[in-house]
Design an enzyme around this catalytic site. Sequence first.
Site, short mmCIF file in Angstrom:
data_model
loop_
_atom_site.label_atom_id
_atom_site.label_comp_id
_atom_site.label_asym_id
_atom_site.label_seq_id
_atom_site.Cartn_x
_atom_site.Cartn_y
_atom_site.Cartn_z
N ARG A 112 13.41 -20.69 -50.25
CA ARG A 112 14.41 -20.23 -51.21
C ARG A 112 15.71 -20.96 -50.93
O ARG A 112 15.82 -21.74 -49.98
CB ARG A 112 14.64 -18.73 -51.04
CG ARG A 112 14.97 -18.34 -49.60
CD ARG A 112 15.33 -16.88 -49.45
NE ARG A 112 15.32 -16.44 -48.06
CZ ARG A 112 16.28 -16.64 -47.18
NH1 ARG A 112 17.34 -17.35 -47.52
NH2 ARG A 112 16.19 -16.18 -45.94
N ASN A 159 12.21 -21.25 -44.84
CA ASN A 159 12.69 -20.31 -45.84
C ASN A 159 12.49 -20.92 -47.22
O ASN A 159 13.13 -21.92 -47.57
CB ASN A 159 14.16 -19.97 -45.61
CG ASN A 159 14.35 -19.15 -44.35
OD1 ASN A 159 13.73 -18.10 -44.19
ND2 ASN A 159 15.16 -19.63 -43.44
N GLU A 206 10.63 -21.67 -38.62
CA GLU A 206 10.12 -21.10 -39.87
C GLU A 206 10.67 -21.91 -41.04
O GLU A 206 11.57 -22.73 -40.88
CB GLU A 206 10.53 -19.63 -40.02
CG GLU A 206 12.04 -19.40 -40.08
CD GLU A 206 12.39 -17.93 -40.14
OE1 GLU A 206 11.48 -17.12 -40.29
OE2 GLU A 206 13.58 -17.60 -40.04
#
Length: 749
Positions: free
Chosen positions: A337, A335, A333
């Site tokens: 941020r 992220n 995945e």
Amino acid sequence: MGRGSTAYRYVVLMAKPYWKWGQICRALSSSVPPIHKEDKVKRVGIKKILIANRGEIACRVMRTAQKLGVQTVAVYSDADRHAKHVHDADEAVHIGPAPASASYLNASAIVTAALETQAQAIHPGYGFLSESSQFAELCKQKGIIFMGPPSAAIQAMGDKSVAKTMMSAAGVPVVPGYHGEDQSVLLLQAEANRIGYPVLIKATQGGGGKGMRIVHSESEFSESLASAQRESQAAFGDSRVLIEKYVSQPRHIEVQIFGDKHGNVVHLNERDCSVQRRHQKIIEEAPAPHITSEFRQRIGQAAVNAAKAVGYESAGTVEFIVDTLSGDFYFMEMNTRLQVEHPVTEMVTGQDLVEWQIRVASGEVLPLQQDQIKLSGHSFEARIYAENVPKGFLPAAGLLHHYHPPAISSTVRVESGVGKGDAVSVFYDPMIAKLVVWGQDRSAALIKLHDCLTKFQISGLPTNIGFLKTLANHHAFAAGDVDTHFIERFKPDLLPVPLVKQDDAVPQETRVGAALAAAAISTTSSRSKEMGSKGFIWNSELGFRLNHEYSRILHFDWKPEAGDVPLVPLALRVTHGKLGDYTVEGHKLEKICITGKQVESDSHEYRLHVNNKSTSLSLVQFHQGGVSHVDLWEGERHHQFTVPMPQFDTSDELSGEHRSSGGQHERNQVQTPGAVIAPMAGRVVKLFADNGIKVKKGDAILVLEAMKMEHVVKAPVEGWVRGCKIEVGQQVSDNTILCHIEVGILEMN
């Protein structure tokens, strides 16, 4: 004076605000041409930032912003009115009640606060709204700079199914699985059967291990799916899941990437985050152990390709699963941020990633090109959580009666949003602090980590510090032999096993610790007025007597760390000598001679001499829940005791331990057969059994939710449910008796 000349660059750079001197120095000292391309991106001098978050990440962002001369605005809920991040900010705005859904997830309230305080930008931190594409779009509509990637990138990467489809198209390897829109139970079951067990159910909008379940067989699938969907809905407002093949011996390696508004993307090398509990990270490190420079280059380039595929800007992390058997890596995945573990990357690269975020949000180009990013040394981050390790790392809440982190230096960082007297609330994440250390190599950094964990003192609630010390000292971890099953593999080494016989339960070092605590407490009581209020020795609180020494019995209850076991009573005879010395003796404890004193009258530090051997220790006393608590730190040891209600003890016998009243409530709960006890404070979200229902041992009784995590409470024995007055939506406290399971044949009325 040409555009490429140093003189021209000097004139242009001198026009920038004074807080950009770091970039000016780099630009002037570098012979490498700037990496930006000619475009029309508007440069903005950000002067005020609102941080749409709380706790340690809010404080972390404020520290860099204030270093750059940028003003900060905090937002806070009712629960955080007196929080550290509110105090540290230049301004603070109240945004709602304690529950996150009514405050830190209230996008309109946060944007309104930014507009009212004239903040030009919003930094979302991590968690809450940091990966909300709707929030990023709302900021854009209101003319506020969102310090993160474009909303389209957040939306694409936030949906794990879409993300994996895009990554596969971009040539980034992905794990085999089902990422479709059809969420019918029958189809998901069929896809799991097709992929082959074990499979991983994962929330499409998820993160932090929430909405994630490992399923080992077809019979487990339906219940695991329902639980993952409920948890995902509660945490992210979306119950959709994906199904993937579960890699049985994986490492979790992630790559820090950064992009700017000019199309430039770089990676700042990798971090290893393999050691986890409940699918959440505990210790992270950079660089990852035992990888080659060729592997680092390949995984770094894959991360850059992933970022470019979605037009990424600002800080992000691309997470990969590495199959330790084959050596292959797969996209897991992205992220979108700043990550919790970003400090380890900062420690080994010498860069401030929050500063990079501010510069990129202002329209500047990335401060460094790929070949300018260097690695130096090794760094670890340990997450200090309020949690009950013996109960399966369940989150805990409570008051920090004592909070004393290790000293901060150029090689030690403590990222925290709390201090002494603050509360860890059931409404938010239970992380108390992040301990970050650096060393010249992995071995040096690991020694520093263990030393700092030993010096990290917290009282008032259970923490994972003792577990982290054991983990950091483990031979396999020291060798870098890590994977995501590390804790499961070495569970007997890492988690204490309850001792059945109380007589043998107390280690000798704990008995000695109790003796030191007794002497330190006696020293404290006699220090304030050593010669008495009128200068006479018999008016003092010393143990001085004209014709004999003064002796008294002190009682402690010791609670082992290993699981739900009864408190163990200890009785110690303390004899006060005429010269301020003490002798302490007790059951299975030989007489110990102790002298020494409190370092300062208002400190927790003591210097004692035990049988002519000098030792330093820290002792904290506090009252909580009607019970007096004593915490003692001596070297690497941390002992916890409670002090029972005062008793008149005329017995002169120490052959057995006392039977005190202190802590009896807790002992009775643990020893009550058939009692179903709340393992943590939380909210009841589902009931499986009601009064009169027969259950088997291990059957689910109810589901508790706390700090965005679900926990299934199960029947301790077979029998009938009685005395259940719990309702869905009800908030319960830790150790509350929820109901009883009665054993035997009952007449059902």
